[in-house]
Write a protein that holds these residues in place. Sequence first.
Motif, mmCIF file in Angstrom:
data_model
loop_
_atom_site.group_PDB
_atom_site.id
_atom_site.type_symbol
_atom_site.label_atom_id
_atom_site.label_comp_id
_atom_site.label_asym_id
_atom_site.label_seq_id
_atom_site.Cartn_x
_atom_site.Cartn_y
_atom_site.Cartn_z
ATOM 1 N N PRO A 252 0.804 -1.238 0.000
ATOM 2 C CA PRO A 252 0.000 0.000 0.000
ATOM 3 C C PRO A 252 0.824 1.267 0.000
ATOM 4 O O PRO A 252 0.361 2.314 -0.458
ATOM 5 N N GLN A 253 2.063 1.200 0.485
ATOM 6 C CA GLN A 253 2.902 2.395 0.535
ATOM 7 C C GLN A 253 3.270 2.915 -0.850
ATOM 8 O O GLN A 253 3.694 4.057 -1.007
ATOM 9 N N GLU A 254 3.101 2.089 -1.890
ATOM 10 C CA GLU A 254 3.424 2.516 -3.245
ATOM 11 C C GLU A 254 2.530 3.666 -3.713
ATOM 12 O O GLU A 254 2.869 4.377 -4.661
ATOM 13 N N TYR A 255 1.382 3.839 -3.073
ATOM 14 C CA TYR A 255 0.487 4.925 -3.467
ATOM 15 C C TYR A 255 0.856 6.247 -2.804
ATOM 16 O O TYR A 255 0.250 7.273 -3.090
ATOM 17 N N GLU A 256 1.835 6.249 -1.910
ATOM 18 C CA GLU A 256 2.201 7.465 -1.202
ATOM 19 C C GLU A 256 3.225 8.270 -1.994
ATOM 20 O O GLU A 256 4.015 7.731 -2.762
ATOM 21 N N ARG A 257 3.261 9.574 -1.749
ATOM 22 C CA ARG A 257 4.140 10.474 -2.495
ATOM 23 C C ARG A 257 5.617 10.177 -2.237
ATOM 24 O O ARG A 257 6.464 10.417 -3.095
ATOM 25 N N TYR B 120 7.653 8.663 -4.930
ATOM 26 C CA TYR B 120 8.140 9.505 -6.015
ATOM 27 C C TYR B 120 9.562 9.969 -5.718
ATOM 28 O O TYR B 120 10.435 9.974 -6.597
ATOM 29 N N MET B 121 9.812 10.347 -4.465
ATOM 30 C CA MET B 121 11.148 10.792 -4.091
ATOM 31 C C MET B 121 12.153 9.641 -4.208
ATOM 32 O O MET B 121 13.282 9.830 -4.671
ATOM 33 N N ARG B 122 11.753 8.452 -3.806
ATOM 34 C CA ARG B 122 12.650 7.305 -3.910
ATOM 35 C C ARG B 122 12.940 6.960 -5.365
ATOM 36 O O ARG B 122 14.058 6.573 -5.718
ATOM 37 N N MET B 123 11.919 7.107 -6.211
ATOM 38 C CA MET B 123 12.102 6.820 -7.626
ATOM 39 C C MET B 123 13.115 7.782 -8.242
ATOM 40 O O MET B 123 13.975 7.386 -9.033
ATOM 41 N N LEU B 124 13.046 9.065 -7.880
ATOM 42 C CA LEU B 124 13.978 10.048 -8.409
ATOM 43 C C LEU B 124 15.416 9.734 -8.000
ATOM 44 O O LEU B 124 16.356 9.973 -8.764
#
Length: 210
Positions: free
Chosen positions: A183-188, A191-195
């Motif tokens: 469920p944490q994948e829906y949190e903003r 996005y920071m981790r992806m960057l």
Amino acid sequence: RSRGLGDVYKRQDRSSAAIEDEVEEIVRDVRAEVKLPLTVKLGPFFTNVAAMAKRLAAAGANGLTLFNRFYQPEIDIELLEMRPNLLLSTPHDLRLPMRWIALLHGRHALDLAASSGVHRGSDVVRLLMAGACVTQVVSALLRHGPGRLGSLEEELRIWLAHHDTSSVAEMIGCMSQLRCPTPQEYERVQYMRMLQTFQPVAAVEAPGPW
């Protein structure tokens, strides 16, 4: 008195709280006058979509359609005039409604409809898994004609058969935030981790100024 959601957004001197209050009041007024199921089509620009959904459910809404796409004109930089610019959706546009549907599914007594970005059977599958009860299709029909609707249905049937799924009802909400394994994948924060792990592709020649 006659009011519409479009009129609310034209009052640019009003605070966001006042706009939200009036949207809620409109829903309460409509609910008091009609016994039919009431679905509200929202835009994505509320400060807190989840809080707005809760308020509208309490006001008597039975469902939400996410999201309304607002008309945005183009500027002709040679003639110096405004001109209409109808931009049809693409499959990429479904990510915004998909995320919010996944976040809202199961949290309020609301049926959720997905609008924008439905072009393929796989798009329908994703939105149903997020928690949509129904998906809406416009741009795909404008591009390919009404026959595309039958193709979407057939693509959905093929997916169901290949994945041993007997009904659409089994899919609805299985990947919502309340039910998905991560469920944490829906949190903003994701996005920071992806960057932080992003790797740029090879440089290409930049397009010209026009």
